[in-house]
Scaffold this active site. Structure first.
Site, PDB file in Angstrom:
ATOM      1  N   HIS A  94      -0.111 -61.505   4.828  1.00 13.91           N
ATOM      2  CA  HIS A  94      -0.511 -60.721   5.992  1.00 13.91           C
ATOM      3  C   HIS A  94      -0.786 -59.282   5.540  1.00 13.91           C
ATOM      4  O   HIS A  94      -0.177 -58.814   4.582  1.00 13.91           O
ATOM      5  CB  HIS A  94       0.606 -60.747   7.040  1.00 13.91           C
ATOM      6  CG  HIS A  94       0.174 -60.140   8.339  1.00 13.91           C
ATOM      7  ND1 HIS A  94       0.192 -58.783   8.570  1.00 13.91           N
ATOM      8  CD2 HIS A  94      -0.323 -60.698   9.465  1.00 13.91           C
ATOM      9  CE1 HIS A  94      -0.254 -58.539   9.790  1.00 13.91           C
ATOM     10  NE2 HIS A  94      -0.579 -59.687  10.359  1.00 13.91           N
ATOM     11  N   GLU A 142      -8.428 -61.694   9.147  1.00 10.83           N
ATOM     12  CA  GLU A 142      -7.952 -60.557   9.942  1.00 10.83           C
ATOM     13  C   GLU A 142      -8.404 -59.233   9.329  1.00 10.83           C
ATOM     14  O   GLU A 142      -7.751 -58.743   8.405  1.00 10.83           O
ATOM     15  CB  GLU A 142      -6.421 -60.531   9.976  1.00 10.83           C
ATOM     16  CG  GLU A 142      -5.753 -61.590  10.782  1.00 10.83           C
ATOM     17  CD  GLU A 142      -4.365 -61.111  11.229  1.00 10.83           C
ATOM     18  OE1 GLU A 142      -4.044 -61.258  12.413  1.00 10.83           O
ATOM     19  OE2 GLU A 142      -3.616 -60.576  10.382  1.00 10.83           O
TER      20      GLU A 142
END
Lengths: 243, 243, 243, 243
Positions: A94, A142
């Site tokens: 992430h 993302e």
């Protein structure tokens, strides 16, 4: 089957009784739409034990694991630990916890041996393509600059999503691709599916909501509607990817 | 009151049922010597909930926390989380998880606000002295090259321990100083006390033992004997530090 | 002798001919005020050779060195290398390149052996105090949130500067303390001296200036005026610190 | 054209006059075999200016650059800086300076814009394959456990080299693949070519040699002999890759 992945992060609501209550609400939506949408919950490491034992229709993934085997590692969270605590999978890389490419490869290898599913985040189509070569189960695209903004990548930068789908599909037909960053409403979810991805990765939209169960339900129903509105061939395609 | 701190690290025995069983054995020793020796257990983040709820006479500390407040932090373990999970304190800056000086200061500040105790590791007398200025509750001196070797720092490098005691006491009269690295036997524990420290930080000697309860008991009794054999003035001193 | 330290950072002007020209301009100011103000230039690693051989009245410091000895380290910049390239000292722990406390201690030890001067940055009075125990030659107090803002710490948070001076002086009488973060004008420089520090650490105010030589001269003259306006006792104190 | 890349690392010989002398010796071999073998020199950042201006027949690459653009970055070495200092390319992701996958992608993008060549290291065939998707000019396969051992990967783990060639060539036909880790003799070089790679990445074998020029010459001649001994089709293939 499309995926709704909820990253709990480290908010006030991410641990303790509030986290447990969000997990249970999500699980009850997962039960309602069981077989149609897969709900993945990503609580902090300290909460995996409690949340994994409280849900039945959702999968629990860790938000991160450290790239080490068992041994003299202080303050680490290993794949073995989170599995034992009840997690079915792990998310890694992430934007708030990036890893080196050799570490990603190492963890994917470990997860395979331990029977854990894997979700790897990427910031650009190029990075997503490179990671797809390492065969994770799921990839989330993302763009970090949109995370937490409420501006969905599917609207602000649809070309990032379609570029990812195109580049990844040349190299890997099977990985599920999720859209992340700024996904806030049911419409954002539909857009993500329309751009060719198989689900969404959300965080603040749920964790900071007045009524988390409401937005979880809205997003889940949007996934189902999006699936329905696809031409039959693509519906099969979508299913095929998840079989 | 002297301290026996057991760092569970990430061994095969550090999580799940084996970790729980070691924690319970340690807790039963802690009960037996309650009021004489303080037992601190440092399980991995995933195990804090289970171990904290299973012990009554020991304190549970986290092995590490990340230097962030609540917010959009994926894959982090915060001071708030480990407190909620049942920990009474945190260890930071172990040689296997070093932190920057600004991060140490930040975490000590947070711990103070949250009412968590703090144990900070240091590799040299100089670093221990610098850290002591930031007022943690406990300091552990651990030359990294001896960690896990079974060669106790108290024998191999007694001057590191006494140097730490001397330098730290010039700056901070209250911090408890623990000896770490290579502590394996009851004799190592006695040597640590004789060199002027108030306890030990151990890991592999317990976690890899055939019979963890035996070595925990041996170390605890050595702490008590060491205390008894000190001249009365120093015994008070030792107590005073913990009052 | 007061200090004007110019951190070149990684701007467009920080390397190549523009960097060399700023360095020469600074050196000519250093010549003019030789014996009154010490000018420290901090170019990037690649520019140390060229700048160190082009200046005579200023000192060249590295912006950072890696905490390793000679050996199999790829892509590292060591204290030995920057010394050989012509640097007289090293800055470490800038907020854009923080180090662990054990690394700071290691580098300060190496610098001492190699005869290099040291300047260590700190973000808070507490951290400055802890670092002062490790005896660097200079300390710079820089609240990271003000760096590059043009809002001088001496105006926005004077208590951070005075707090640093107070805490550090309890532990270390000799270290030179510099004020950093947001120093933009001659007035900011005067305020820094008035708050009890012995110089300033600047970056964008010089590196992004239309006429770097003008602002360098303004800051240098402000240092001299500030010194003049101090009561004689403190002037001596200032001198004494640098003797 | 085959490649001999010499990583100077951070040895005693890696900087100052000794580094310059090794660079000049390598350059004189490069002149002798000009058009047949390409010599790439990788000095530390501080030495790029001096070495780049002293050699004419070799290419100078940086050992690493930081993944940032120009701006407020203290202690960083950027692609712009090393280009200005005279480097023609950059190596990244060496096992002693690993990068995150997003950082590798970022630096490759920057290098492309700046006209810098790129060499990326990988530890396994899987990681090499993933990186090859990002289109560097060269890839080096180096199992970290063999680096600096004198045990050539081509002997100890030939399957790592052939596995890399096979996996990478499925995805990228153009990237030059170098064999690294433990390459010590001319025979090791021949083995590397025989396994299908287009050159070698060496370090200690040259940097710690009594007579660096002798081993540089031996390795260069081995590259040429290896090329000669390949069937004509593959010779063209080798050339084609470099065209």
């Amino acid at each position: 089957m499309y995926v709704l992945a909820i990253n709990f992060k480290s908010y006030k609501t991410s641990y303790g009784s509030r986290a447990l209550s969000i997990a249970k609400e999500a699980d009850s939506v997962a039960r309602e739409y069981s077989g149609l949408v897969r709900v993945v919950l990503l609580p902090p490491a300290t909460e995996i034990v409690r949340i994994a034992s409280a849900v039945s229709f959702s999968s629990v993934f860790a938000q991160h694991v450290d790239p080490v085997d068992e041994g003299a590692y202080t303050g680490h969270v290993t794949a073995e630990m989170i599995k034992e605590a009840g997690a079915a999978g792990i998310m890694i890389n992430h934007s708030e916890k990036r890893l080196r490419i050799d570490e990603i490869s190492f963890i994917l290898g470990k997860a395979r041996k331990l029977g854990l599913e894997t979700l790897v985040c990427a910031d650009t189509p190029e990075v997503a393509a490179a990671i797809s070569v390492l065969s994770p189960h799921m990839l989330a695209i993302e763009p970090p600059e949109l995370i937490g903004t409420g501006i969905p990548v599917s609207k602000a930068k649809p070309e990032v999503v379609t570029g990812t789908v195109n580049k990844v599909r040349e190299l890997n037909k099977e990985v599920l691709i999720l859209t992340g960053a700024g996904i806030t409403t049911g419409d954002d979810v539909k857009a993500a599916i329309r751009l060719g991805t198989q689900g969404v990765l959300v965080a603040s939209a749920v964790m900071k909501a007045q009524e988390p169960s409401k937005i979880i339900k809205e997003m889940t129903e949007s996934l189902i509607k999006a699936l329905d509105s696809l031409p039959p061939a693509l519906q099969d395609g979508g299913e095929g990817l998840n079989a």
